[in-house]
Design a protein around this motif. Sequence first.
Motif, PDB file in Angstrom:
ATOM      1  N   LEU A 143       0.826  -1.210   0.000  1.00 33.06           N
ATOM      2  CA  LEU A 143       0.000   0.000   0.000  1.00 33.06           C
ATOM      3  C   LEU A 143       0.864   1.265   0.000  1.00 33.06           C
ATOM      4  O   LEU A 143       0.446   2.302  -0.522  1.00 33.06           O
ATOM      5  CB  LEU A 143      -0.953   0.020   1.207  1.00 33.06           C
ATOM      6  CG  LEU A 143      -2.090   1.037   1.097  1.00 33.06           C
ATOM      7  CD1 LEU A 143      -3.152   0.562   0.104  1.00 33.06           C
ATOM      8  CD2 LEU A 143      -2.736   1.308   2.460  1.00 33.06           C
ATOM      9  N   ALA A 144       2.084   1.171   0.558  1.00 37.67           N
ATOM     10  CA  ALA A 144       2.993   2.321   0.537  1.00 37.67           C
ATOM     11  C   ALA A 144       3.448   2.634  -0.897  1.00 37.67           C
ATOM     12  O   ALA A 144       3.892   3.749  -1.181  1.00 37.67           O
ATOM     13  CB  ALA A 144       4.197   2.066   1.437  1.00 37.67           C
ATOM     14  N   CYS A 145       3.335   1.651  -1.783  1.00 35.27           N
ATOM     15  CA  CYS A 145       3.714   1.826  -3.200  1.00 35.27           C
ATOM     16  C   CYS A 145       2.499   2.089  -4.079  1.00 35.27           C
ATOM     17  O   CYS A 145       2.611   2.066  -5.310  1.00 35.27           O
ATOM     18  CB  CYS A 145       4.407   0.569  -3.709  1.00 35.27           C
ATOM     19  SG  CYS A 145       5.852   0.078  -2.756  1.00 35.27           S
ATOM     20  N   ALA A 146       1.337   2.333  -3.493  1.00 34.78           N
ATOM     21  CA  ALA A 146       0.067   2.285  -4.223  1.00 34.78           C
ATOM     22  C   ALA A 146      -0.505   3.634  -4.622  1.00 34.78           C
ATOM     23  O   ALA A 146      -0.267   4.643  -3.972  1.00 34.78           O
ATOM     24  CB  ALA A 146      -0.980   1.577  -3.352  1.00 34.78           C
ATOM     25  N   SER A 147      -1.286   3.601  -5.709  1.00 32.55           N
ATOM     26  CA  SER A 147      -2.312   4.607  -5.980  1.00 32.55           C
ATOM     27  C   SER A 147      -3.613   3.818  -5.877  1.00 32.55           C
ATOM     28  O   SER A 147      -4.109   3.293  -6.869  1.00 32.55           O
ATOM     29  CB  SER A 147      -2.142   5.198  -7.377  1.00 32.55           C
ATOM     30  OG  SER A 147      -0.900   5.860  -7.490  1.00 32.55           O
ATOM     31  N   HIS A 148      -4.108   3.705  -4.655  1.00 33.29           N
ATOM     32  CA  HIS A 148      -5.220   2.782  -4.425  1.00 33.29           C
ATOM     33  C   HIS A 148      -6.558   3.434  -4.759  1.00 33.29           C
ATOM     34  O   HIS A 148      -6.683   4.654  -4.834  1.00 33.29           O
ATOM     35  CB  HIS A 148      -5.186   2.243  -3.001  1.00 33.29           C
ATOM     36  CG  HIS A 148      -5.463   3.274  -1.939  1.00 33.29           C
ATOM     37  ND1 HIS A 148      -6.709   3.810  -1.736  1.00 33.29           N
ATOM     38  CD2 HIS A 148      -4.640   3.861  -1.023  1.00 33.29           C
ATOM     39  CE1 HIS A 148      -6.658   4.676  -0.740  1.00 33.29           C
ATOM     40  NE2 HIS A 148      -5.405   4.747  -0.306  1.00 33.29           N
ATOM     41  N   ALA A 149      -7.554   2.560  -4.930  1.00 31.88           N
ATOM     42  CA  ALA A 149      -8.864   3.020  -5.397  1.00 31.88           C
ATOM     43  C   ALA A 149      -9.803   3.417  -4.268  1.00 31.88           C
ATOM     44  O   ALA A 149     -10.961   3.765  -4.518  1.00 31.88           O
ATOM     45  CB  ALA A 149      -9.506   1.926  -6.251  1.00 31.88           C
ATOM     46  N   GLY A 150      -9.305   3.353  -3.020  1.00 32.18           N
ATOM     47  CA  GLY A 150     -10.155   3.760  -1.907  1.00 32.18           C
ATOM     48  C   GLY A 150     -11.228   2.743  -1.578  1.00 32.18           C
ATOM     49  O   GLY A 150     -12.269   3.084  -1.017  1.00 32.18           O
ATOM     50  N   GLU A 151     -10.962   1.471  -1.908  1.00 32.80           N
ATOM     51  CA  GLU A 151     -11.902   0.408  -1.550  1.00 32.80           C
ATOM     52  C   GLU A 151     -11.727   0.096  -0.055  1.00 32.80           C
ATOM     53  O   GLU A 151     -10.699   0.437   0.543  1.00 32.80           O
ATOM     54  CB  GLU A 151     -11.644  -0.807  -2.451  1.00 32.80           C
ATOM     55  CG  GLU A 151     -11.941  -0.463  -3.919  1.00 32.80           C
ATOM     56  CD  GLU A 151     -11.581  -1.589  -4.885  1.00 32.80           C
ATOM     57  OE1 GLU A 151     -12.349  -2.539  -4.997  1.00 32.80           O
ATOM     58  OE2 GLU A 151     -10.512  -1.475  -5.530  1.00 32.80           O
ATOM     59  N   PRO A 152     -12.729  -0.531   0.559  1.00 31.45           N
ATOM     60  CA  PRO A 152     -12.667  -0.728   2.015  1.00 31.45           C
ATOM     61  C   PRO A 152     -11.371  -1.373   2.504  1.00 31.45           C
ATOM     62  O   PRO A 152     -10.831  -0.965   3.545  1.00 31.45           O
ATOM     63  CB  PRO A 152     -13.890  -1.617   2.286  1.00 31.45           C
ATOM     64  CG  PRO A 152     -14.864  -1.234   1.219  1.00 31.45           C
ATOM     65  CD  PRO A 152     -14.019  -0.977  -0.003  1.00 31.45           C
TER      66      PRO A 152
ATOM     67  N   LEU B 181      -7.811   9.221   4.374  1.00 33.28           N
ATOM     68  CA  LEU B 181      -7.562   7.785   4.145  1.00 33.28           C
ATOM     69  C   LEU B 181      -7.997   7.363   2.751  1.00 33.28           C
ATOM     70  O   LEU B 181      -7.432   6.434   2.167  1.00 33.28           O
ATOM     71  CB  LEU B 181      -8.305   6.938   5.185  1.00 33.28           C
ATOM     72  CG  LEU B 181      -7.759   6.957   6.613  1.00 33.28           C
ATOM     73  CD1 LEU B 181      -8.730   6.242   7.554  1.00 33.28           C
ATOM     74  CD2 LEU B 181      -6.371   6.312   6.681  1.00 33.28           C
ATOM     75  N   HIS B 182      -9.032   8.020   2.202  1.00 33.29           N
ATOM     76  CA  HIS B 182      -9.532   7.653   0.873  1.00 33.29           C
ATOM     77  C   HIS B 182      -8.665   8.202  -0.257  1.00 33.29           C
ATOM     78  O   HIS B 182      -8.808   7.790  -1.403  1.00 33.29           O
ATOM     79  CB  HIS B 182     -10.968   8.154   0.693  1.00 33.29           C
ATOM     80  CG  HIS B 182     -11.931   7.528   1.664  1.00 33.29           C
ATOM     81  ND1 HIS B 182     -12.217   8.102   2.885  1.00 33.29           N
ATOM     82  CD2 HIS B 182     -12.635   6.375   1.609  1.00 33.29           C
ATOM     83  CE1 HIS B 182     -13.084   7.326   3.534  1.00 33.29           C
ATOM     84  NE2 HIS B 182     -13.348   6.276   2.787  1.00 33.29           N
ATOM     85  N   ASN B 183      -7.796   9.171   0.061  1.00 28.15           N
ATOM     86  CA  ASN B 183      -6.872   9.688  -0.949  1.00 28.15           C
ATOM     87  C   ASN B 183      -6.044   8.514  -1.481  1.00 28.15           C
ATOM     88  O   ASN B 183      -5.541   7.692  -0.708  1.00 28.15           O
ATOM     89  CB  ASN B 183      -5.964  10.755  -0.305  1.00 28.15           C
ATOM     90  CG  ASN B 183      -5.082  11.457  -1.310  1.00 28.15           C
ATOM     91  OD1 ASN B 183      -4.379  10.807  -2.085  1.00 28.15           O
ATOM     92  ND2 ASN B 183      -5.102  12.768  -1.309  1.00 28.15           N
ATOM     93  N   ASN B 184      -5.915   8.449  -2.805  1.00 25.44           N
ATOM     94  CA  ASN B 184      -5.215   7.302  -3.402  1.00 25.44           C
ATOM     95  C   ASN B 184      -3.770   7.177  -2.922  1.00 25.44           C
ATOM     96  O   ASN B 184      -3.160   6.132  -3.070  1.00 25.44           O
ATOM     97  CB  ASN B 184      -5.289   7.373  -4.925  1.00 25.44           C
ATOM     98  CG  ASN B 184      -4.357   8.416  -5.506  1.00 25.44           C
ATOM     99  OD1 ASN B 184      -3.205   8.113  -5.807  1.00 25.44           O
ATOM    100  ND2 ASN B 184      -4.799   9.669  -5.644  1.00 25.44           N
ATOM    101  N   CYS B 185      -3.218   8.249  -2.362  1.00 23.71           N
ATOM    102  CA  CYS B 185      -1.836   8.262  -1.864  1.00 23.71           C
ATOM    103  C   CYS B 185      -1.743   8.005  -0.364  1.00 23.71           C
ATOM    104  O   CYS B 185      -0.649   8.149   0.211  1.00 23.71           O
ATOM    105  CB  CYS B 185      -1.189   9.621  -2.145  1.00 23.71           C
ATOM    106  SG  CYS B 185      -1.131  10.069  -3.887  1.00 23.71           S
ATOM    107  N   SER B 186      -2.839   7.643   0.301  1.00 25.20           N
ATOM    108  CA  SER B 186      -2.784   7.559   1.767  1.00 25.20           C
ATOM    109  C   SER B 186      -1.803   6.497   2.254  1.00 25.20           C
ATOM    110  O   SER B 186      -1.197   6.654   3.320  1.00 25.20           O
ATOM    111  CB  SER B 186      -4.182   7.324   2.357  1.00 25.20           C
ATOM    112  OG  SER B 186      -4.680   6.042   2.016  1.00 25.20           O
ATOM    113  N   GLY B 187      -1.616   5.427   1.493  1.00 24.71           N
ATOM    114  CA  GLY B 187      -0.665   4.401   1.904  1.00 24.71           C
ATOM    115  C   GLY B 187       0.769   4.908   1.856  1.00 24.71           C
ATOM    116  O   GLY B 187       1.575   4.642   2.756  1.00 24.71           O
TER     117      GLY B 187
END
Lengths: 334, 334
Positions: free
Chosen positions: A74-83, A129-135
Amino acid sequence: MSAALVEVTRGLAVESRHHGSVAVCDADGALVFNVGDVERAVFPRSGVKALQALPLIESGAADRYGLTDSEIALACASHAGEPEHIATAAGVLARAGLDAHALECGAHWPLSEASARALAASGAGPTALHNNCSGKHAGFLCLACAIDVDPIGYVAEDHPVQRAVSAAIEETTGTRLSEAASGVDGCGIPAFAIPLKNLAIAFARLGTGAGFAPERAAAAKRLREAVWSAPFQVAGSGRFDTEAMQLAPRRVFTKMGAEGVHLAALPELGLGVALKIDDGAGRAAETAMAAVIRRLLAVEGDFAAWLDARTYRRLHNWSGVEVGAIRAGEALSS
Amino acid sequence: MSAALVEVTRGLAVESRHHGSVAVCDADGALVFNVGDVERAVFPRSGVKALQALPLIESGAADRYGLTDSEIALACASHAGEPEHIATAAGVLARAGLDAHALECGAHWPLSEASARALAASGAGPTALHNNCSGKHAGFLCLACAIDVDPIGYVAEDHPVQRAVSAAIEETTGTRLSEAASGVDGCGIPAFAIPLKNLAIAFARLGTGAGFAPERAAAAKRLREAVWSAPFQVAGSGRFDTEAMQLAPRRVFTKMGAEGVHLAALPELGLGVALKIDDGAGRAAETAMAAVIRRLLAVEGDFAAWLDARTYRRLHNWSGVEVGAIRAGEALSS
């Protein structure tokens, strides 16, 4: 000059066209494939999150806080903000005794439309937390705490966290950021423009450790293995990087960046790929990356079929009628 | 060859760049300003909805069903699916004794993110009424009923509705659609590629009626006045076409189309504008259109300030920090 990389068709006609450049290099800097202008400096944006996560590993912060593979991914992620992404980000912060208030990335609605609608349906709104960069930011905060500096202001260029992050980018890409065009990224940290060729070299090194000192090579291996073991964390449901690494872990390490950037490592070939679509379109960057991987790597089965479907992506209208396609142009597919 | 029209900056550097072409013509076909390739055929997509609505007026259907200005404006719209748009579309269908089941445009979530979230929060999902084209399709259905043909299959190329719509496009643009590249539009109706120059000529005519027979000129006037009296219907909250015509009704008639198309009429100058961004980016089409209007029209006050803000649009990240801009390039701003 950049080249026509991707076409969008309607019926038999080309409706829109995307230009860009592609560099493929080995860890020593040899250019093995190129289209367009590979010397051009581009903002890699989120494409280099794995490079920005090197200090998290090298500092011992990841070990000190006992980060799991999912948390490192997740630290390397642009995540989609899924649960699952939100829970993982909150977990990383908790390990350092922090919560979402420590994040300085700003809030936005989940990139996942389904998750955004579910959040809205719950009556809640987005947090940082929902920001894609939060990780990535949770990783920055772990780093700050582990090296015992005040985490407040960790996004600033002169904060020890960003100095460590910038040093990792300078060293892996072989560039001087003090001489680079710079700006502020979407999540608030410094952004530097780096030649496409140097980004490809850095990813060739990231993919194998070649050209890195032993400690950095070990950190790169830990990041790769973490992402390959938890590719969902790096992007999300149905997204390019997640699907590519679910289908072909250890064969590809891919990461998109905003404004049409896509980077990849192909470890078995010792190569790194860096591409930029001039106009910033993510749809074209994904298509071009699929075509480049298809061209370079010997693939078969599900991964070959997936790459083919991403290289020639059929478009349907709201009634389900096939109306055209997004397809790689001749410069990539021939 | 198309030209660099719009730049996206980060810090002091250009991060992304959009190429395209612009044609500005009068009703007689004289080209008064051009950038790039104005002979190039482009799919105008939703840019020509006002031309597609001419038969609704000319057939007498709008009178027969007593359509209001808001309802006629919605027939020319790519609306955002806000509650007022949905209510208006349902009202048009009801006038012809129909409901949403008659629509053949397919369903999608409202373009308005706020409306999409509110819809999700209500526990409901989108219907064909939320499709941005539902007003146009409701108009097609009124036309079918008024000319007493079976409305089922009204999206097909050989249905009397589409034959009337295609004839209006052929006549106003001065092109032969049987010789044009064609495809299926996002909403299911036929799409034809038309040279940018001809689209500009058609909009010059639409804006004043010059070059039209009296009945068509009257229909064009009714469409213009309807849109100017209800510009919210044509797009929605915060959107380019709505804001432009709220600020300057009768001075501009603008309409975006998918894949980077934007068309406009400037009645006081007797001119039509047609532009296409090669890569299909709407952000660039809006910026380019703002710059072209600013260049051609003598403006002041709120409209001048709005055009300036759209010609040089400041970009902020999720923390509210200004990170760059989307700005018209030299070809348009000089």
